[in-house]
Each structure stands twice: as C-alpha cells, then as structure tokens.
Design an enzyme around this catalytic site. Structure first.
Site, short mmCIF file in Angstrom:
data_model
loop_
_atom_site.label_atom_id
_atom_site.label_comp_id
_atom_site.label_asym_id
_atom_site.label_seq_id
_atom_site.Cartn_x
_atom_site.Cartn_y
_atom_site.Cartn_z
N HIS A 297 -64.55 30.07 112.79
CA HIS A 297 -63.46 29.09 112.69
C HIS A 297 -63.94 27.89 111.91
CE1 HIS A 297 -60.12 26.49 113.85
NE2 HIS A 297 -59.47 27.62 114.08
N GLU B 171 -57.61 35.03 117.40
CA GLU B 171 -57.02 36.28 116.94
C GLU B 171 -57.55 37.53 117.67
OE1 GLU B 171 -54.54 35.57 115.50
OE2 GLU B 171 -54.72 35.15 113.37
#
Ligand code: ACO
Length: 358
Positions: A241, A300
């Site tokens: 991320h 996700e």
C-alpha cells in the site's frame, strides 16, 4: 520527479484520515472499528454527507432511488455481453449530471441496481426489481442472486460497503475532486473516479487475488508459488500500500466478516485455509524481499473471499467496491466544489525544444 505525488498534500478534508504508521482509519471522527460495528451503509452515508446535503432519511431515500433508476437498466439489454465494469460505466453515464441530493441518491442506488441487473442479464436471467423497504445491502444481494439473503450475508455486505466508503485521497477520490473542481456535475466526478478505481493497482485487485488463489490451489504450494512469482518480478495482489506501513485496518474488518460467514458454512473452510496459508507465506516472503519497506496485507485480499462467498463473480468485484466508495467520491466532490478552486498543477517540460531555440 515525484510522479506518484507521494506525500504531496493536495486537499484539506473533514471526511477521512488514514494513519499509515499506526494502521488507523478515521471516518468523520469515527474509527473504522466502531463504524463497521455500529453503522449500516445508509447511516455511514448520512455521516459522510453531513454538511454537504441537507439532512434526510437516507435509508428511505436510497431505497426510493433504487426504484427510480431501475427502468434505466433496459439500456443494457443489448450490451449485456460487456464486462460488468464497462456495462456499469455505460449505464452510469445515463444519469443526470447535477450536484444536488437527488443526483447523489441516484448514483448510490445505481451502483447496486445496475451491477445486479447486469449480472443477471449476462446469465440470461431477467433483472429483479428493487424492494425499497430492504436495506441497501440486503436488496443488492437479493437483486443479484434472486434469493432473500440471510441476515449474516446482508450484514457481511453491509460491513464491506461501510469498510470501503472512504479512504483519504486515494487515486479515484482524487480524480473525483479534480473533476468537481471544474464545476462539472456529480455524475462526471463519479464516472471519472470509477475509471480510476478499476485498475489492478487500485480497486481492480480482488479479482486477480482469486486468480492467484486458484493458481496456487493447495496450501502447501503457497510458498513456492509466491516465491517464483516474486522472482519473476510480479506483484502479489492484495499486498502492499502506498500509505500503510503496517496492516491495512480494513483487511481485519473484512477478515472478521469472512470468519463469520465461514462459521455459518457460507465459505468453504478449504478456501479460507488456502487464503490464510497464502497470507502467511506472502508476508514472510515480502519481509525478506523488502526488509526496509514494510509490505503487509491490504483491503483487497479478504475482499476477494468475502465477495466470492456472497455470490458475486470476480469480474464484478470492482463494481461492488464502487457501490461502497461512491458515497466517498460524492462527499469529496462536494467538499472540493465548495473551495471554488480549480485544480491545476504544473508539469516540467522535458521534451525537445523548437529548432530555433536550440
Ligand atoms: N508484491 C510485491 N512487491 C511489491 C508489492 C507487492 N504487492 N507492493 C510493492 N512491492 C514492492 C515494489 O516492487 C517496490 O520494489 P522496488 O523498490 O524493488 O521496485 C517496493 O515494494 C515499493 O513499491 P512501490 O511501487 O513504491 O509501492 P507503491 O506504494 O507505489 O504501491 C501498490 C502501492 C500499487 C498498491 C502496490 O503495493 C501494489 O502494486 N500492490 C499489488 C496490487 C494491489 O493489491 N492493489 C490494491 C491496493 S489497495 C487499494 O487501492 C484499494
């Protein structure tokens, strides 16, 4: 050149704050942990929209808006072979482009109604009309699968939609704000944001997460498969991320929902076992690959398991993500428009100069 705009501050917002070092997400003063256990999606919409639209009964009006947009589904009949993301994008473009609450409500409603209807048409089934009395999550599931969802299934989708409602100045939200700064309407902001969301580095990752699980097949194959993928220079979907240097808090919110579904038999325990083995092996390998750049799980990974268990096909996962995030895009668009300032950064020209100046 900072082509990813890392660490650039491009907006002031009251909407959400992402603390990448502590792994915390705050939405309008409420921590994600509290929000997912206390709010339905409709309540979270009311929280996001406070001060940007006049107060109203959001649950009732989102329900009515689902019924209002349902007739527009007939535009998709001739193009039901389109991938769900393309079909949703085409249908959203049919909505009026204004900046009022009515447009906001229709945009929220449309994501659920159009996604569900498109998925049924792709299977050769008739779309199911909305039931405005149901919660948004329950009706979304009913319109998709054709059967009344259990309370646990509705709660799981509700938790997902709330979890992804807003997340600082991510790529799609930034796009929504840029479009709003030109004083285009909310539909233009949302359409542009949706285009940004569907890339695999942003909201298009959960489908590929399932492709990865399928390719790995067995928990014992996780480590060698992932090791080989990293050696080929591939990125592991559902990990890493830009902001978080620790675990993405949304991953745990969703893992909790996945475990609840597993407890009720809605998720194959073998599938969950495989996902946990992949998570463990990936974290170890990524730690070794990048000792100075903590790479952890992101939202996700467990999104993929959750949406699969709820009956959504993987090619529609980005549409379901957008069904939650749309309220964030709208609130950010309104906030940006209120600044009255056009977003217009500069670029540095590095191309050839005209001959006479050389
Ligand atoms: N797998 C393997 N290596 C990775 C991963 C990953 N998932 N993520 C980052 N890295 C590596 C990069 O290869 C890079 O290595 P290098 O310095 O040797 O080139 C290093 O870590 C730093 O990567 P950056 O590209 O600087 O990280 P960035 O912050 O730009 O990337 C991103 C964030 C795009 C999400 C990235 O982690 C990624 O591609 N993840 C996989 C796709 C994914 O899961 N997307 C969903 C994100 S969540 C969301 O948007 C809703």
């Amino acid at each position: 050149m900072n082509s990813g705009l890392d660490d650039v501050v491009a907006a002031e917002t009251v909407l959400s704050d992402v603390d990448g070092a502590l792994g915390q997400l705050v939405v309008r003063g409420v921590s994600l942990d509290e929000l997912v256990t206390s709010a339905r999606y409709e309540d979270a919409v009311g929280l996001m929209f406070g001060g940007f639209f006049s107060p109203r009964d959001w649950a009732a009006e989102i329900g009515r808006a689902r019924a209002d947009v349902y007739p527009l589904l007939h535009y998709t009949r001739s193009s039901s072979d389109l991938p769900p993301t393309d079909a949703l994008r085409a249908l959203l473009a049919r909505l009026p482009d204004a900046s009022d609450a009515d447009t906001a409500l229709k945009l929220i409603a449309a994501h659920a109604v159009f996604t569900a209807g498109t998925l049924r048409l792709r299977k050769g089934l008739a779309p199911i009309a909305p039931d405005p009395k149901l919660t948004h999550a329950a009706d979304f599931l009913r319109m998709t699968t054709g059967v009344a969802p259990t309370e646990r299934q509705s709660a799981a989708l509700d938790r997902y939609l709330v979890t992804v409602i807003d997340h600082g100045l991510n790529a799609s939200t930034f796009v929504s704000r840029i479009v709003a700064s030109t004083q285009a309407g909310l539909t233009s902001s949302v359409l542009a944001a949706f285009g940004a969301l569907k890339g695999p580095l942003h909201g298009g990752a959960p489908g590929p997460v399932l492709d990865m699980l399928d390719a790995i097949g067995e928990p014992t194959n996780a480590y060698p498969w992932l090791e080989a993928a990293l050696a080929r220079g591939e990125r592991l979907m559902g990990f890493g991320h830009r902001i978080y240097r620790v675990r993405d808090p949304r991953a745990d919110a969703l893992k909790g929902a996945v475990r609840l579904l597993a407890a009720s038999g809605a998720i194959d325990p073998m599938r969950l076992g495989l996902a946990e083995a992949v998570e463990e092996a990936a974290l170890e390998l990524l730690r070794r690959k990048k000792p100075d750049r903590p790479l952890d799980i992101n939202v996700e990974f467990y999104t993929a398991l959750l949406l699969e268990a709820l009956g959504f096909p993987r090619e529609a996962f980005t549409c379901v993500f957008a069904a939650g995030r749309v309220s964030g895009w709208i609130a950010h668009a309104r906030e940006q428009a209120l600044t009255g300032r056009l977003v217009r950064p500069k670029s540095v020209y590095v191309g050839p100069v005209p001959r006479e100046a050389a």
